[in-house]
Design an enzyme around this catalytic site. Sequence first.
Site, short mmCIF file in Angstrom:
data_model
loop_
_atom_site.label_atom_id
_atom_site.label_comp_id
_atom_site.label_asym_id
_atom_site.label_seq_id
_atom_site.Cartn_x
_atom_site.Cartn_y
_atom_site.Cartn_z
N ASP A 1 0.88 -1.18 0.00
CA ASP A 1 0.00 0.00 0.00
C ASP A 1 0.91 1.23 0.00
OD1 ASP A 1 -2.96 0.96 0.50
OD2 ASP A 1 -1.63 2.20 1.76
N ASN B 1 -2.93 12.85 -3.98
CA ASN B 1 -4.04 13.06 -4.91
C ASN B 1 -4.72 14.41 -4.64
OD1 ASN B 1 -4.18 11.06 -6.78
ND2 ASN B 1 -5.55 9.72 -5.59
N ASP C 1 -1.90 9.29 -10.55
CA ASP C 1 -1.85 8.18 -11.52
C ASP C 1 -0.43 7.95 -12.01
OD1 ASP C 1 -4.52 7.82 -11.24
OD2 ASP C 1 -5.10 8.71 -13.17
N GLU D 1 -4.53 2.38 -4.38
CA GLU D 1 -3.08 2.36 -4.29
C GLU D 1 -2.58 1.06 -3.66
OE1 GLU D 1 -5.18 4.12 -2.58
OE2 GLU D 1 -4.50 4.64 -0.58
#
Lengths: 201, 463
Positions: free
Chosen positions: B339, B347, B356, B382
């Site tokens: 993770d 983000n 991304d 993620e």
Amino acid sequence: MTNNAKIDLLKDKIKFLVRHAAEDRVRKHTGQSEFSVIDADDCLPGQVLGNWMSLILITGSALKITLKLHFSHNDIKPLIYPIYRKASAAEISDQQSMDFIKELCNLTAGFIEQVFEHNDISLGISLPLGTRGFYELFSDYTESDYPMIKYHDLWRLSFDELSIFGTVMFEISDPNALENITSYDQENQDEDEDEGEFDFL
Amino acid sequence: MSNLNQTIQASHKVLSLLEKANSHSEQIIDSLPGVFLILNEKFEILRGNVEASNILGLEYEALLRTPLSELIKKDIWDVFLFHFNQLNENQTTQGIKFELAIHDHKQHTERKSFYWHITRIEDTNQAEGAVYSLMGKDISELREAENRLSSIFTNIPLGIFTIDECGKIEDTYSNHLLFLLGASDLNQKSLKDVLFEPIKKDLTREEIDGIDNIYTCLNNSEKLFEELSRSFPKNIFFYHPGKKNEGRHLQISYKPVNYDGLLKRLLIIIEDRSAFVASEKEQERANLLEKQSRAIYESAIRDPLTGLYTRLYMADHVEALLNSHNRHNIANACLVMFDVDHFKPINDTYGHDVGDKILKSIGAIILQQSRNTDIPIRFGGEEFLAFLPGDSKSGFLFAERVRKSVEQLVTHVGDEAISVTISGGISSHEVGEDLDSLIKRADQLLYRAKKEGRNRNAIEQNI
């Protein structure tokens, strides 16, 4: 007698001598006295008269004779099987049949030679030749009087249904040398002639 | 020795030779491998050979003077007579040759084919008139072989024909040709008219030149054919006007037939390739479909952003890996769950595009570190999974390589350089354990790694 008449007589004498010789020899050597020489009016010179043919030359300085006998084995074999001491015609080979006719040619020619010899005219005889009849197609029967007298004869040796055809070509280069033959008497000659030997057996 | 005796001696020799020569000639004629006859003007047989005797059913001795017309059937004799008359009408012609079948007297049922040669013999005489030789060569076996061959040609699915030196169709050897070209009679028709005229508007300039070259080659040298034959049209789509939907793909091959170095005839073989072309098209279509299906499948099993497998793929393939371990086909299997640390703020701060980009880079690292036997998956957002056919120790080493590579990853946003870290949990699969349980245990270990400060990998304590 005019020269032409003399020549005609000579021609006829030789012609009939050959006919007589053939008839005489075939009678004696087949033992069939009914054999007779007759005109073959229905045939023409150059015609193929048999499947087979035997040829002999009788030659001298003044004369040449070509004698051909035309035949079929099927006719000759029944005639000659007794001579060969066989039981039937089927036992006679083509070669034996041909040998018989060649010998007949030889004997006829010998007869003719002998007659001429008696009249001081020397002739020689060739070996008889045997071949197929169709070569007769290429024969030359043209007649002429000059420079050489050429003429022919055609006959058959007849016995019952059997025929052996004879064609003869005559070439006379010196008629004077053959004058003696014009006095040839067939009847007297027969008395003196040699019986001959049928020596092909 | 007198002159006469010498002459006689000489004639003996000549006659002996002549007799021998004649005898040999006669034997040759008798044994000629065919019918030999000498006929006179009335067509009476004067000489035949053994074969003639056999065919005509008469003994040799009986052949003499038998008219040939009496030995063969009237309809056959009429043909012979026609040819004899032809020969007689044209005196300059020495011989006539023709083919005619006659009945064999031994085999009454069928006729045998003969090739006849009548020759007029020039040296003829008054008694027999014109004389002919008639020779017949038995070609029945040849014709039989030809018929067999012809029936093969006729029935093979090819169009076979020849064109003459003018480009006209001469001989056709196959019924299939008429079917291919949809024509009834091709004899003496021009190759161009038959094969190319109906599709003229579809032909390229090169193909039209190639057709002209066919005609140039005819009656010309072999060498020219070798040079120009490459340009001849070899594949055409043939159809009659208004019937394009019934057209055929034809492949054409050209075989030269040379006489004295000149191309006098051309053997043309046409093969219908329609089925082949259709199957090729079908294959192409199938290939395309397969490609499309594969693309769809790939898009379903591959995460388009990271290039890692999706959860869909995991459902199909991870089970297989775990089953292998259950059956002891492999010694171990383990799961690494990753993770990205503090990803949500990235983000929120830099936008999803930057997020991304980072995920893509991390996906590339995981792919780079994976072996062919490993199954790397984007699990969601993620989160990443990697199933490995190995123990948790090798899983840990893998996780460490990934973690360190991510640690060194720098993403530039304008002038700013962004770095991220990643945490991982490694659980070893136990025989018989299901996927959910394995994931759950890895998730717990990941939680522990996060709790212990992130940018680290957690492994079960007893390892």
